[in-house]
Each structure stands twice: as structure tokens, then as C-alpha cells.
Design a protein around this motif. Structure first.
Motif, PDB file in Angstrom:
ATOM      1  N   LYS A 596       0.850  -1.191   0.000  1.00 15.22           N
ATOM      2  CA  LYS A 596       0.000   0.000   0.000  1.00 15.22           C
ATOM      3  C   LYS A 596       0.882   1.237   0.000  1.00 15.22           C
ATOM      4  CE  LYS A 596      -3.777   2.323   2.460  1.00 15.22           C
ATOM      5  NZ  LYS A 596      -4.670   2.278   3.641  1.00 15.22           N
ATOM      6  N   GLN A 598       1.486   5.466  -0.222  1.00 16.86           N
ATOM      7  CA  GLN A 598       0.823   6.707   0.178  1.00 16.86           C
ATOM      8  C   GLN A 598       1.724   7.905  -0.078  1.00 16.86           C
ATOM      9  OE1 GLN A 598       0.412   8.478   4.348  1.00 16.86           O
ATOM     10  NE2 GLN A 598      -1.608   7.544   4.124  1.00 16.86           N
ATOM     11  N   ARG A 600       1.658  12.234   0.544  1.00 19.30           N
ATOM     12  CA  ARG A 600       0.986  13.270   1.328  1.00 19.30           C
ATOM     13  C   ARG A 600       1.526  14.650   0.949  1.00 19.30           C
ATOM     14  NH1 ARG A 600      -1.844  12.037   6.046  1.00 19.30           N
ATOM     15  NH2 ARG A 600      -1.252  14.091   6.838  1.00 19.30           N
ATOM     16  N   ARG A 638      -1.144  11.447  -8.904  1.00 19.24           N
ATOM     17  CA  ARG A 638      -1.995  10.375  -9.440  1.00 19.24           C
ATOM     18  C   ARG A 638      -1.393   9.815 -10.723  1.00 19.24           C
ATOM     19  NH1 ARG A 638      -6.581  12.671 -11.251  1.00 19.24           N
ATOM     20  NH2 ARG A 638      -7.648  10.656 -11.447  1.00 19.24           N
ATOM     21  N   LYS A 651      -6.390   5.971  -5.334  1.00 16.93           N
ATOM     22  CA  LYS A 651      -7.495   6.690  -4.706  1.00 16.93           C
ATOM     23  C   LYS A 651      -6.971   7.937  -4.007  1.00 16.93           C
ATOM     24  CE  LYS A 651     -10.331   2.573  -3.764  1.00 16.93           C
ATOM     25  NZ  LYS A 651     -10.999   1.774  -2.693  1.00 16.93           N
ATOM     26  N   GLU A 653      -7.562   9.755  -0.845  1.00 12.78           N
ATOM     27  CA  GLU A 653      -8.218   9.519   0.444  1.00 12.78           C
ATOM     28  C   GLU A 653      -8.535  10.813   1.181  1.00 12.78           C
ATOM     29  OE1 GLU A 653      -9.320   6.740   1.496  1.00 12.78           O
ATOM     30  OE2 GLU A 653      -8.463   5.472  -0.069  1.00 12.78           O
ATOM     31  N   LYS A 654      -7.746  11.857   0.938  1.00 14.62           N
ATOM     32  CA  LYS A 654      -7.984  13.156   1.573  1.00 14.62           C
ATOM     33  C   LYS A 654      -7.616  14.226   0.559  1.00 14.62           C
ATOM     34  CE  LYS A 654      -6.602  13.803   5.867  1.00 14.62           C
ATOM     35  NZ  LYS A 654      -5.726  14.095   7.051  1.00 14.62           N
ATOM     36  N   SER A 669      -3.056  16.873   1.056  1.00 20.15           N
ATOM     37  CA  SER A 669      -3.861  15.835   0.419  1.00 20.15           C
ATOM     38  C   SER A 669      -3.184  14.482   0.626  1.00 20.15           C
ATOM     39  CB  SER A 669      -4.024  16.112  -1.077  1.00 20.15           C
ATOM     40  OG  SER A 669      -4.809  17.269  -1.298  1.00 20.15           O
ATOM     41  N   VAL A 670      -3.963  13.419   0.537  1.00 22.21           N
ATOM     42  CA  VAL A 670      -3.440  12.062   0.693  1.00 22.21           C
ATOM     43  C   VAL A 670      -3.870  11.234  -0.505  1.00 22.21           C
ATOM     44  CG1 VAL A 670      -3.417   9.975   2.104  1.00 22.21           C
ATOM     45  CG2 VAL A 670      -3.513  12.226   3.214  1.00 22.21           C
ATOM     46  N   GLU A 672      -3.358   7.475  -2.372  1.00 24.72           N
ATOM     47  CA  GLU A 672      -2.914   6.114  -2.085  1.00 24.72           C
ATOM     48  C   GLU A 672      -3.080   5.217  -3.307  1.00 24.72           C
ATOM     49  OE1 GLU A 672      -3.704   6.028   2.737  1.00 24.72           O
ATOM     50  OE2 GLU A 672      -5.012   4.846   1.416  1.00 24.72           O
ATOM     51  N   GLN A 674      -2.321   0.844  -4.622  1.00 23.77           N
ATOM     52  CA  GLN A 674      -2.049  -0.514  -4.159  1.00 23.77           C
ATOM     53  C   GLN A 674      -1.278  -1.283  -5.212  1.00 23.77           C
ATOM     54  OE1 GLN A 674      -2.783  -2.052  -1.061  1.00 23.77           O
ATOM     55  NE2 GLN A 674      -1.378  -3.539  -1.945  1.00 23.77           N
TER      56      GLN A 674
END
Length: 790
Positions: A596, A598, A600, A638, A651, A653-654, A669-670, A672, A674
Motif C-alpha cells: 500500500k 501513500q 501526502r 496520481r 485513490k 483519500e484526503k 492531500s493524501v 494512495e 495498491q
């Protein structure tokens, strides 16, 4: 149902993979990607390109930096609009591709009075063609130029929906009527007789509504209908044109996309002589074929110690374990009043024993890799691709599975990747020619991880029969826990010896802001993260100990990604080491052992002046400029992440949430993603594909970095790079190197970088003040107080 087989022409944009994801997810399409300057077709005659196009059901001409009036900026996109009758294929132009379509059939292009980058507005339409069955449409715009068809109206009018004498073949489909300064801005068009369509806005943006993305479905429906209607004509073309052996052309994208078998195109159904057997999706920019990885070969020995309610101060722990002027590793989650400043990202601190450790170093100045990861020290000429391959091979050979699942680090490589090393990964020429390390990682086989939430300390070793290490650390812990307060004692800094500070000049910096804005208005970039450096110089006799400086920094500016790194090369002939003191608030990338990932990113900053409440900060940050800065980086990340983890696995997430730090409120912003089980990609691939950090460059990344290299005129070095670890268990965590001071052994200067994102909405004065605010967050460690007026 037929699976679309599409060609995507990539104009070096930083959002391209998001468009490809949209095509793959919404249309279940296979997508092949080539650059607009693909040498196989730019340098050859048009017949080769025409034969290549015949493989596909349709083409998407993507966005990118530049001017549609400049053939160099368009490349192969310019060849699409005047294809021979029998070769014509449906095309969707987005942004730059859209503007090129308008110009090809009589339209013009010009600069907007006020560029629109990262702005979300409502798009007006009449429900026709691309916009069939679409109601309210909110769309993200990223453009400095706009296409014009010859409409002589400056506000909403029925005339906007009609063809003009200048462009009798182009029908306007959509407009942005919300901008009084720019007037009506053309947002969508179609050719009346040819299967050419275009939209100015970005349907792939995270802030474009689902209605805005639906135009992809409508475009494919119209393209499919046109193709079926033309099937009989295409059969005739097959019998009247010679067959070109396109299978001799390498169809893999130069950026390293993967090949996989796919269904034939609609064109193949009516012309079986020319057939495609490959399709590509976005992938990392290096060869990472690693099928059949070795099983775990390293064992982790560990013990867990419960500490007092106040926990253990990691700075004291490091100081009691080793000489901090020698090679030392500490990645610290800062605390305030005994609690982590941000528990969700700053829960764990790591102390590593790195004396006589294996290491790998690389300089972009001379392209020399020096490594003893294989057991023998070697130096050889290489590249960043070779560095990543060496790191990945080493981590695979030292894979472990038996550490504590409660902590993210069991041991592994710890170090940094400079900004210039990131530039090399995106093929941006650099001005530096020194031999300082741009990549430096050391292998930490003995480590201590402090869990600041659970108040536990984990002692770990990858060495065999290492009872001496465990006993030594436990002895130090017992001594520290016997104290009533284990936190570092404050330093008396009331009368420090103040060094001289060479700071960026206000007028020079503001002039550079204006230069950035010139390029943004010209369409070369959406935003540019301009930076500069301060130089802190001590006299020979007044130089404080570096660890003392770090302790000051962590006191004045505790952060979730604090770091003290003292790295040394074993070379008696010259001083060749570096010291890094960091209090970064920003995670760049982390990935778990389960894959996973991430990001930020932080974009948007308001100083925590006395009395400023969180609600007031949210109001100050909820403005077009701040949100546009953040949105552009979210869409860029992204893109980077889609290129490795694949479509459907990313995705947000924030999105643009306000977070509070010691001296500022910031917009965070967050994002994520996979990594898929069984994939040949790892978190190392995600890191390699994402450098340099988008929050420190702007977008599109490659062109923005080229401009910044020219405007700034000097290397950034470690600042704007990333710092962190590769865990033997398979995870990793890296911060962006900001709020950081670093010093090379061969000079007496500490360097502090700072900057901010420049957009067309920026005030040069405000940009200088933001840069200066960030710069001053590091000055207290040198005894300088922050200017209360800042």
C-alpha cells in the motif's frame, strides 16, 4: 462487446497516465502510448505513421506544455488532422490536442488575459455530441492559451453555438461562460464531417465531476458509429493500397511501457492484412523485470521494552549509544509536550547503528557509482537506473519476514536522493559537475525503533548472535528510564555566537517570480515551484557541534519527519562526508510491506500568527490560488502512481484538508495506491517513477524542471530531494527534504533551501514572504531568532 484499442499521443504532460486510466477504466480499452516526438515516425515518411495508425480504433491526442502554433510542441499531433481519406481515424484532442484541432481548421489561438490552472468551473453546453445526456458539468482547467473560432461576442449569446465563416467545419459544443475577465472560453468542439472531437478542460482531473468524465463514453460511441459506417470504405482501401510491414516497427513506448497481447482493432476486422499484437499501459521509466524473487534470506532478532509514560527521548538514546560526530542515523518523529506532533505520520522514531556499514553512493556530476553492497567495494560508471537496480537486488537478497509486525522498520538501507538525482530520472539536463554524492544509502543492520504512541522500544539486529548489542541498548534504556525526565535538556542559547547568513535578495527573488509567471502565461507550465538557498557561515573556532544544532532545531520546530544523518566515506586522503539536519513536515512516499503506497503532498501555507484560529486558517487556505496549487500536485501524483500500480488502483483519500504544524497551517492531500499481488513492481519502482517530488517542481514536471534549472541557476542538492529508508521487510518511507540544513565536509557552509509554488495568481511580494517564512524556520538552530514581523 468490442474492447477498444486506442493510441495515446503523450505530449510530455504530467497528467497523461490519469487520462489513460480513465480510458482503461471507463471504456475497458487497451491503450498504447507513444511520445509526440517518437523518432520512428517523426523522422520517417508519413506512410509509416499511417500504417501504424491503422492498428488502432481511435487516437487520443493528449495535453502538454507549449503552444499549438509551434509545430515542435505538437509533434505527431499535427499529423492527425489531414490524414488521407482512407487512413482517417477518430481522434479526441484534450487541451493541447483540442487547441491543435481548432487551429487545423481555421481557428486561432491566443493567450488568456488570466490563465486558468487548477481552477474548477461550470461548463455550459447544449447536450449535443460529446455532451449528450450530461447535466451540470464541473470541470478542471489547466491552460494559459485558448482556441478561438471567430465568434465576435464577449458574453453569452446564441451566436456562440453556431459555426463561423472562419471555421465552417467546426461546431462549438461547450463554453466556460463564468469568466468576466477572459470572456467566453471555448471548451468543446467537433468536426462536422470528420471524426474529430476535442475538449479544452481535463476530464481526468480528480476535481472534474463524473459528468465531465462521461464525455469519454460519448466520444467512443460516436467513434464506434463512424467506424462501422466506414467499414465498406476501409475494405476498398485495403485492396487499393500496398501493405507496409509495420510488424518490423518496435511498438513499445520509449518510456518503458509493458507489452501484452490484446484483441484486434475494428480496423483489423475489415483489414486483416495489418494486425497489431501489442498494447501498452503506463509503467515505470526503467527496466524492472524481476520475475521469481528470492525467498527471505535474512532473520530479524528483536526484543520489545515497555518504557515509562513519558517515553524515551531518541536524541538522548543516540547520544548515549555512540559518538554523534561519527556516522550516525536518526529518523525522528518530533513531539510536543510529550506527544507526537502528528501521530498518523510521526508515530515511530528510528536510531540506526551504521558504523562500518555497507553503502552505495552515486554522483550525477561524474556518473560514478561507489558501492560495497555486494561485499566488495567497487566504483564504476553508471546511471540512476543502475542505482535502483543495485538497491533492489540488495533488498531482495536481504529480504526478511520475521520481525515485529507492529513496527515499520526492521533494518535496511537509510539515506537520501538529491533533487538533481531526481532530475536525471526525467532526463533533465543539469548544470552541476561536482562529484558530491546525489544518492547515499547505508545499510543499518542494528536498529532501535521507538513507538511514541504505545511507549515501547524495539531493539533489533540482523546480525547473528548479537547478544552484546541487545545488552548494551537495554543498559542504556534502563539508565534513561531511571531519570524522572528523559527528554533532552534545553541548551543555553541566550548568548550564542551568531554566524553570518547570506539570504536571497528580495528584488532578485521577486524578479524570478515574474519570470516564472511569464513562462506560465506562455503555456510552458501550470505552476513552478521556485526555490533559493541561504548560506550560513561560522568562523573556524565558533562552529557548534552538528548534533547540538539538531537538538535546537527539534526544539524550535518539531516535525513528524525529523532527521539527523551524519554520513562519512572511508577515505583518509580527503574529507568527504555530509551532515543533514531536517525537520520536514511532509511525507513524500511510504509503502507498506503489503504494497500500500501513500503520498501526502503539502501545498498551501499560512503562518500561525498569534490568535489565528484553525477556522480562520481554513478560510485563508480555501481560495483559488491555494487550492489550485494543491490540486495540480494531486493530479500529478496520481499520474506518477498510475504509471506503476496500474489503472483502478489509485485513490485520493484526503483532498485539500488543513493540518496544523508548529509554525504554520498547511493544505494537505493524501493519495494512495495498491501494488497488486504478483506484480513485478515494488515500492522502489514507485519511488523511482515519482522523482523529483512534484510538490517541489510544478507541472508538467519535465518542462517545469527545465525552466526552474534555468531560472534558479544553481543546483539545489539535497534540498528538494527525499530522505528515508528501504525496510528489509519490504516497506519504505521517505520525506521531502524541506525545513532542512545540510553541510558537506569540504566546505564551511550550512545550506538552507526554501521556496513556494508560483502561479499566475501569485503576488511576487507574497511569494518572497512565504519563502522567507519557511527559510526562517531553520534559523533558530543557528541562534538567530525568527523575525517577529514575518
Amino acid at each position: 462487446m468490442h474492447r477498444p484499442h486506442l493510441l495515446f499521443l503523450d505530449a510530455y504532460d504530467s497528467f497523461s497516465n490519469n487520462i489513460i486510466n480513465l480510458l482503461q477504466q471507463d471504456l475497458n480499452a487497451t491503450v498504447q502510448v507513444i511520445k509526440i516526438d517518437d523518432k520512428r515516425f517523426v523522422a520517417s515518411d508519413d506512410a509509416c505513421f499511417h500504417a501504424f495508425l491503422a492498428r488502432f480504433d481511435a487516437v487520443v491526442a493528449g495535453p502538454g506544455p507549449g503552444d499549438p502554433r509551434n509545430p515542435h510542441d505538437l509533434g505527431l499531433i499535427g499529423k492527425l488532422w489531414h490524414l488521407p481519406e482512407g487512413i482517417c481515424v477518430p481522434v479526441l484532442g484534450i487541451c493541447l490536442g483540442f487547441q491543435s484541432l481548432a487551429l487545423a481548421f481555421g481557428g486561432t489561438a491566443g493567450r488568456l488575459h488570466q490563465p486558468r490552472h487548477g481552477l474548477v468551473t461550470e461548463v455550459s453546453h447544449q447536450g449535443q455530441s460529446l455532451f449528450k445526456d450530461i447535466d451540470v458539468l464541473m470541470a478542471t482547467q489547466y491552460h494559459s492559451l485558448h482556441a478561438k473560432l471567430g465568434h465576435n461576442v464577449d458574453k453569452a449569446s446564441p451566436e456562440l453555438w453556431k459555426v463561423t465563416s472562419d471555421c465552417p467545419d467546426i461546431l462549438p459544443l461547450a463554453w466556460d461562460l463564468s469568466d468576466d475577465q477572459n470572456g467566453p472560453i471555448l471548451m468543446g468542439i467537433r468536426h462536422l464531417t470528420k471524426p474529430f472531437f476535442g475538449v479544452q478542460y481535463h476530464p481526468e482531473s480528480i476535481c472534474t465531476s463524473s459528468a465531465g468524465a462521461r464525455i469519454i463514453h460519448n466520444w467512443w460511441s460516436e467513434a464506434l458509429a463512424w467506424t462501422i459506417d466506414r467499414a465498406a470504405i476501409l475494405r476498398k482501401i485495403e485492396t487499393s493500397h500496398p501493405v507496409i510491414d509495420v510488424d518490423s516497427v518496435d511498438t513499445n513506448s520509449e518510456s518503458g511501457e509493458d507489452s501484452a497481447s490484446t484483441s484486434s482493432s475494428l480496423f483489423d476486422a475489415v483489414n486483416p492484412t495489418i494486425r497489431d499484437t501489442t498494447a501498452t499501459t503506463p509503467a515505470v521509466t526503467r527496466n524492472s523485470s524481476r520475475m521469481g524473487r528470492p525467498t527471505a534470506s535474512t532473520s530479524v532478532s528483536w526484543r520489545c521494552v515497555d518504557t515509562s509514560l513519558d517515553g524515551i527521548d531518541v536524541a538522548l538514546l543516540l547520544r548515549n549509544l555512540q559518538d554523534t560526530d561519527q556516522q550516525a542515523i536518526m529518523l525522528e518523529s518530533g513531539s510536543k509536550s510529550g506527544q507526537p506532533v502528528r501521530p498518523e505520520t510521526g508515530r515511530f522514531s528510528i536510531v540506526g547503528c551504521a558504523n562500518d556499514a555497507q553503502s552505495i553512493r552515486y554522483s550525477t556530476g561524474n556518473h560514478i557509482i561507489t558501492s560495497d553492497l555486494s561485499g566488495t567495494k567497487t566504483s564504476y560508471t553508471g546511471s540512476m537506473a543502475d542505482v535502483w537496480s543495485s538497491v533492489e537486488s540488495f533488498m531482495a537478497a536481504n529480504k526478511a519476514t520475521d520481525g515485529s509486525i507492529d513496527i515499520p522498520f526492521w533494518g535496511g538501507l537509510v539515506g537520501f536522493v538529491s533533487y538533481e538525482a531526481g532530475l536525471e530520472t526525467i532526463d533533465v539536463a543539469q548544470s552541476t559537475n561536482n562529484d558530491r554524492s546525489d544518492v547515499w544509502f547505508v545499510f543499518v543492520s542494528r536498529s532501535i525503533v521507538v513507538d511514541h504512541v504505545e511507549k515501547k522500544v524495539y531493539i533489533q539486529s540482523l546480525e547473528k548472535s548479537d547478544n552484546h548489542w541487545f545488552g548494551r541498548v537495554e543498559e542504556v534504556l534502563q539508565k534513561l528510564m531511571k531519570k524522572s525526565d528523559t527528554r533532552s535538556e534545553p541548551h543555553d542559547n541566550s548568548n550564542p555566537v551568531l554566524p553570518s547568513v547570506a539570504a536571497p535578495k528580495q528584488e532578485e527573488y521577486m524578479s524570478k517570480v515574474k519570470t516564472c509567471q511569464y513562462h506560465i502565461r506562455a503555456g510552458d507550465s501550470y505552476e513552478l515551484c521556485l526555490t533559493d538557498q541561504s548560506m550560513v557561515l561560522y568562523g573556524d573556532s565558533s562552529q557548534p557541534e552538528s548534533f547540538e544544532l539538531y537538538q535546537r532545531l527539534r526544539t524550535f520546530n518539531p516535525a513528524p519527519f525529523g532527521a539527523y544523518l551524519r554520513l562519512e566515506e572511508e577515505n583518509e586522503q580527503r574529507k568527504n562526508g555530509v551532515t543533514i539536519l531536517s525537520s520536514s513536515p511532509e511525507r513524500f512516499l511510504s509503502w507498506s510491506r503489503a504494497g500500500k503506497c501513500q503520498f501526502r503532498p503539502i501545498k498551501g501555507t499560512v503562518e500561525k500568527k498569534h490568535g489565528l484560529t484553525r477556522k480562520e486558517a481554513e478560510a485563508l487556505l480555501n481560495v483559488d490560488k491555494e487550492r489550485a496549487e494543491n490540486l495540480m500536485i494531486v493530479d500529478l501524483i496520481r499520474h506518477d502512481l498510475h504509471g506503476v500500480v496500474g489503472s483502478g488502483n489509485v485513490k485520493v483519500e484526503k483532498l485539500m484538508a488543513v493540518e496544523e504544524y508548529q509554525t504554520v497551517f498547511q493544505l494537505v492531500s493524501v493519495i494512495e495506491g495498491q501494488l497488486q499481488e504478483g506484480s513485478r513492481h515494488t515500492g522502489i519502482d514507485v519511488l523511482a517513477a515519482s522523482l523529483p517530488p512534484g510538490s517541489m517542481t510544478g507541472a508538467p514536471k519535465k518542462r517545469s524542471c527545465e525552466l526552474l534549472t534555468e531560472i534558479e541557476g544553481k543546483p539545489r542538492g539535497i534540498y528538494s530531494g527525499v530522505l528515508g529508508y528501504f525496510d528489509v521487510g519490504g516497506g519504505g518511507d521517505f520525506s521531502v527534504v524541506i525545513r532542512t540544513a545540510f553541510r558537506w565536509d569540504d566546505e564551511d557552509v550550512w545550506r538552507i533551501g526554501a521556496g513556494g509554488a508560483v502561479t499566475v495568481l501569485s503576488s511576487p511580494q507574497a511569494e518572497f514572504e512565504e519563502m522567507d517564512l519557511k527559510r526562517q524556520s531553520c534559523l533558530p538552530l543557528f541562534g538567530h531568532r525568527r523575525d517577529p514581523a514575518k
